[in-house]
Design a protein around this motif. Structure first.
Motif, mmCIF file in Angstrom:
data_model
loop_
_atom_site.group_PDB
_atom_site.id
_atom_site.type_symbol
_atom_site.label_atom_id
_atom_site.label_comp_id
_atom_site.label_asym_id
_atom_site.label_seq_id
_atom_site.Cartn_x
_atom_site.Cartn_y
_atom_site.Cartn_z
ATOM 1 N N GLU A 280 -6.634 -16.963 17.284
ATOM 2 C CA GLU A 280 -5.349 -17.267 16.263
ATOM 3 C C GLU A 280 -5.761 -17.826 15.277
ATOM 4 O O GLU A 280 -5.666 -17.858 14.004
ATOM 5 N N ARG A 281 -7.314 -18.089 15.612
ATOM 6 C CA ARG A 281 -8.190 -18.918 14.547
ATOM 7 C C ARG A 281 -8.398 -17.908 12.758
ATOM 8 O O ARG A 281 -8.350 -18.116 12.505
ATOM 9 N N LEU A 282 -8.617 -16.723 13.524
ATOM 10 C CA LEU A 282 -8.880 -15.525 13.083
ATOM 11 C C LEU A 282 -7.880 -15.384 12.283
ATOM 12 O O LEU A 282 -8.174 -14.503 11.083
ATOM 13 N N MET A 283 -6.681 -14.968 12.762
ATOM 14 C CA MET A 283 -5.232 -14.707 12.318
ATOM 15 C C MET A 283 -5.233 -15.775 11.340
ATOM 16 O O MET A 283 -4.327 -15.323 10.468
ATOM 17 N N TRP A 284 -5.731 -16.754 11.226
ATOM 18 C CA TRP A 284 -5.021 -17.731 10.363
ATOM 19 C C TRP A 284 -5.151 -17.627 9.350
ATOM 20 O O TRP A 284 -5.246 -18.547 7.596
ATOM 21 N N LYS A 285 -6.792 -16.120 9.104
ATOM 22 C CA LYS A 285 -7.281 -16.552 7.715
ATOM 23 C C LYS A 285 -6.260 -15.657 6.695
ATOM 24 O O LYS A 285 -6.970 -15.812 5.640
#
Length: 113
Positions: A85-90
């Motif tokens: 989720e942190r990666l996709m939020w980029k």
């Protein structure tokens, strides 16, 4: 088996390179196996994401075991899902009417044939 459909929308940042990278993460066989396992473990039997411009639409077919609140709890307690989720939020951005930090917004069904 009885299924129910949920539909959501989310925007990507309007940047061709970021959109291409996001699509690459979601290409067949490229999503992390821990993520697809968490989806299936929650009672989601099918999930599809469609893209037009930078707006995405997600369609989920779920079985009778699916509970959105329980899925959110499972995700919050899964370090690999949190990393994803942190990666996709980029790549993603909130819809203009979303609450702070809210990604995928449920769609209101307004017609059915």
């Amino acid at each position: 088996m009885t299924t129910k459909r949920y539909c959501y929308a989310c925007d990507l940042k309007d940047n061709a390179q970021l959109i291409a990278a996001y699509k690459a993460y979601h290409a067949e066989g490229k999503a992390w196996p821990e993520i697809t396992k968490s989806i299936k473990d929650a009672g989601i039997v099918d999930m599809q994401i469609y893209l037009t411009g930078n707006r995405m639409f997600m369609i989920m077919e779920v079985d009778e075991t699916f509970n959105p609140e329980e899925k959110a709890k499972m995700d919050a307690n899964n370090p690999k899902v949190q990393e994803w989720e942190r990666l996709m939020w980029k790549y993603q951005q909130e819809l203009p009417w979303a609450k702070k930090g809210e990604k995928w917004i449920a769609l209101e069904q307004i017609f059915q044939l």
